[in-house]
Write an enzyme that holds these catalytic residues in place. Structure first.
Site, PDB file in Angstrom:
ATOM      1  N   GLU A 103      68.650  16.102  26.421  1.00 34.62           N
ATOM      2  CA  GLU A 103      69.770  17.047  26.428  1.00 34.62           C
ATOM      3  C   GLU A 103      71.084  16.422  26.865  1.00 34.62           C
ATOM      4  O   GLU A 103      72.131  17.036  26.771  1.00 34.62           O
ATOM      5  CB  GLU A 103      69.495  18.267  27.329  1.00 34.62           C
ATOM      6  N   GLU A 163      70.800  15.405  23.013  1.00 31.45           N
ATOM      7  CA  GLU A 163      70.110  15.767  21.774  1.00 31.45           C
ATOM      8  C   GLU A 163      69.068  16.846  22.030  1.00 31.45           C
ATOM      9  O   GLU A 163      68.631  17.070  23.149  1.00 31.45           O
ATOM     10  CB  GLU A 163      69.443  14.546  21.136  1.00 31.45           C
TER      11      GLU A 163
END
Length: 358
Positions: A324, A181
């Protein structure tokens, strides 16, 4: 609160498609592991993982799967409350960095042979790049300290996007997904969701995110308490929690978990934000938990509590807190190793090795 019957049906159908693990395949895998040239159980968590992967795949010695890391990106109105050390425009800038291959997740994905799929599910502004998967529900959530983050219909749309994307990747032959994310301020809705879904005190759920100072931490806690008091999200309804105090990327990742489980695809979850999204998915469809692999323990406060809520133990403890999908990518080689142990190790019989008598 309005809903879209078609999207609601998509979520319900995905939940109903999730099946229990294949116990016969798991028993076969466990039996084979005990025949390999090693003391029983001596490969520890790799053996546990191999057995669970067999249960997911429905076969005892599946080959290492093709991999993709899905990075859902969205912005958050609660940043207006001063809850992040970084300005909101960094979300879009980092998305472009992902697309250009310059972020940590790109480096780790290349190392493990994984594809990075970057999805704009709610970034403020328009990002023009053919490599970006654009599924924008709205340009960022509202400020949850003042109004609901989104409507229930928007939360369901975001979940549906994740479900559909999992199906698209499955159709391409992807057999292992990881959740990633990007969204400045997204540890704030994640902490709010954890507090509601787990009953944890806000103090326990809230961490420093991108590195806020003591005053920023005070503002963050205050914003979460205000949002929970204002909206009274229903802990027994994960979609209500996502809509009132969540985020678009959190809802999208929850949908990705549901869609992957519906296609019998394991999901390696990353850190705090990804784990809270997975927790929401499992509150919608409890069987989805069997398809989750916890990659690492983040330094972000609240991550351990989120993992405990799911009954998962992380494979790695590296002191990371990047997000991430970075921790998930580092766990991919362990998944491959567990598959290859079953496929490639000799048995005592085939190697001509004597079995210990005690």
């Amino acid at each position: 609160m309005t809903t879209n019957p078609a999207t609601t049906k998509t979520i319900e159908e995905a939940a109903l498609r999730i099946r229990p693990l294949d116990r016969e395949a798991m028993a076969e895998a466990a039996g084979r592991l005990d025949q390999l040239t090693k003391p029983p159980g001596s490969l520890g968590k790799l053996e546990e993982l191999a057995i669970r992967l067999a249960g997911i795949a429905g076969e005892a010695a599946a080959k290492p799967p093709a991999k993709a890391i899905v990075v859902m990106a969205a912005d958050h109105g609660v940043c207006e409350e001063g809850v992040s050390a970084f300005p909101q425009e960094v979300t879009g800038q980092m998305v472009l960095n992902f697309l250009n291959g310059g972020a940590a997740i790109n480096v780790l994905a290349r190392q493990t042979g994984a594809e990075v799929v970057c999805v704009d599910i709610g970034v403020r502004g328009e990002l023009a790049d053919d490599r970006l998967v654009v599924r924008k529900v709205r340009p960022g959530t509202a400020n949850m300290a003042r109004e609901a983050a989104m409507t229930r219909e928007e939360a369901e749309r975001a979940i549906g996007i994740g479900i559909d994307l999992a199906g698209e990747l499955a159709a391409k032959g992807i057999g292992l997904l990881a959740t990633g994310e990007m969204g400045i301020g997204n540890t704030t809705p994640s902490a709010a969701m954890l507090a509601v879904l787990s009953g944890a005190d806000v103090e326990e759920a809230v961490g420093r995110g991108t590195g806020i100072d003591d005053e920023g931490l005070r503002r963050k806690r205050a914003a979460i308490r205000k949002a929970i008091k204002l909206h009274a999200p229903d802990a027994g309804d994960a979609i209500d929690v996502l809509a009132k105090v969540g985020g678009l990327e959190l809802a999208g990742l929850a949908g990705l978990v549901l869609g992957a489980a519906a296609h019998r695809i394991p999901v390696v979850i990353d850190g705090f934000i990804s784990t809270v999204a997975a927790l929401a998915a499992c509150r919608i469809a409890p069987l989805a938990k069997d398809y989750l692999i916890a990659s690492h323990l983040s330094e972000e406060r609240g991550h351990l509590r989120a993992l405990e809520e799911l009954g998962l133990e992380p494979m790695l403890r590296l002191g990371m807190r990047l997000g991430e999908g970075s921790g998930a990518a580092l766990a991919f080689p362990l998944v491959d190793a567990s598959c290859n142990v079953l496929r490639e190790m000799a048995t005592f019989g085939s190697a001509g090795v004597s079995v210990s008598q005690g």
